[in-house]
Design an enzyme around this catalytic site. Structure first.
Site, PDB file in Angstrom:
ATOM      1  N   SER A 125       0.806  -1.218   0.000  1.00 19.02           N
ATOM      2  CA  SER A 125       0.000   0.000   0.000  1.00 19.02           C
ATOM      3  C   SER A 125       0.839   1.267   0.000  1.00 19.02           C
ATOM      4  O   SER A 125       0.377   2.317  -0.469  1.00 19.02           O
ATOM      5  CB  SER A 125      -0.975   0.002   1.179  1.00 19.02           C
ATOM      6  OG  SER A 125      -0.285  -0.207   2.394  1.00 19.02           O
ATOM      7  N   HIS A 177       1.238   5.207   4.327  1.00 15.62           N
ATOM      8  CA  HIS A 177       0.368   5.646   3.240  1.00 15.62           C
ATOM      9  C   HIS A 177       0.643   7.104   2.879  1.00 15.62           C
ATOM     10  O   HIS A 177       0.707   7.459   1.700  1.00 15.62           O
ATOM     11  CB  HIS A 177      -1.094   5.465   3.638  1.00 15.62           C
ATOM     12  CG  HIS A 177      -1.500   4.037   3.785  1.00 15.62           C
ATOM     13  ND1 HIS A 177      -2.755   3.656   4.233  1.00 15.62           N
ATOM     14  CD2 HIS A 177      -0.821   2.889   3.537  1.00 15.62           C
ATOM     15  CE1 HIS A 177      -2.821   2.338   4.243  1.00 15.62           C
ATOM     16  NE2 HIS A 177      -1.667   1.848   3.837  1.00 15.62           N
TER      17      HIS A 177
END
Length: 226
Positions: A125, A177
């Site tokens: 991610s 992220h």
């Protein structure tokens, strides 16, 4: 070599497919060596673990992109890589995609290393948020294009939604992220699009390069001294 074969090879999103195959093979390895939710297995397969990074295992700032925790983790990230990664590779080309993907993973893992509190983490991610950052940046850099502006807004909303979700979910590395998103945003300015010059000038590319390197150096220093 047959020219048609070369043409077809260049048109394939082979970097994305290669990354996808490797992360699926790594997940299979995790599963058969004790389970993908075992902390020891995750560390053995290259997950990000701050104490080991501090003693010199710097590759753990890259290898976590291939390591996943549980079936749903690998499933969601693999589908995201296939659809969004394939589209980005087709748009920016193979070598740009390769560099943006792995350097976004690096900046994401560095952000996690600096601010994540030392928790064990893994997953693609960080790099996938870098791909979100690519679309957001294109909406800023090519603001004379209706397509890039609209697509950039859509991915900005998608990234914002995911980050808000991260705030209320357990076990999510929101710093990774954020770092990946910032990295992808800066890197597509650095590399630009194939056959196109940035309308805002080469100074944007130089500035984005310096800023990306400075951020990575600062995050590494902060992670080492914390």
């Amino acid at each position: 070599m047959n020219s048609n074969f070369v043409r077809r090879w260049r048109q394939q999103n082979w970097v994305m497919l290669l990354i996808l195959v490797v992360q699926l093979l790594v997940f299979a390895g995790e599963t058969f060596s004790g389970g993908s939710e075992s902390g020891l297995v995750l560390v053995n397969w290259g997950a990000k673990y701050d104490p080991l990074i501090r003693i010199g295992e710097w590759w753990r700032l890259i290898t976590p992109v291939f390591v996943h925790i549980g079936f749903m983790h690998i499933l969601v990230n693999s589908f995201t890589l296939y659809y969004i990664g394939g589209a980005v590779e087709e748009m920016i080309g193979h070598w740009r995609f390769f560099l943006v993907y792995f350097l976004s993973a690096l900046s994401g893992n560095l952000m996690s290393f600096a601010f994540g509190g030392g928790a064990l983490s893994a997953g693609a991610s960080t790099a996938l948020f870098g791909l979100f950052g690519v679309y957001i940046a294109l909406g800023v850099v090519f603001d004379d294009s209706m397509y890039y502006r609209q697509t950039g807004r859509q991915f900005l909303m998608l990234a914002a939604f995911n980050l808000v979700f991260d705030l209320f979910a357990q076990g999510i590395d929101i710093w990774g992220h954020i770092g990946g998103l910032l990295g992808g945003f800066l890197l597509i300015i650095v590399f630009a699009l194939p056959g196109q010059k940035l309308r805002k000038g080469v100074y944007w590319q130089i500035g984005a390069s310096v800023l990306f390197l400075a951020i990575c150096a600062f995050l590494y220093w902060l992670g080492m001294v914390r």
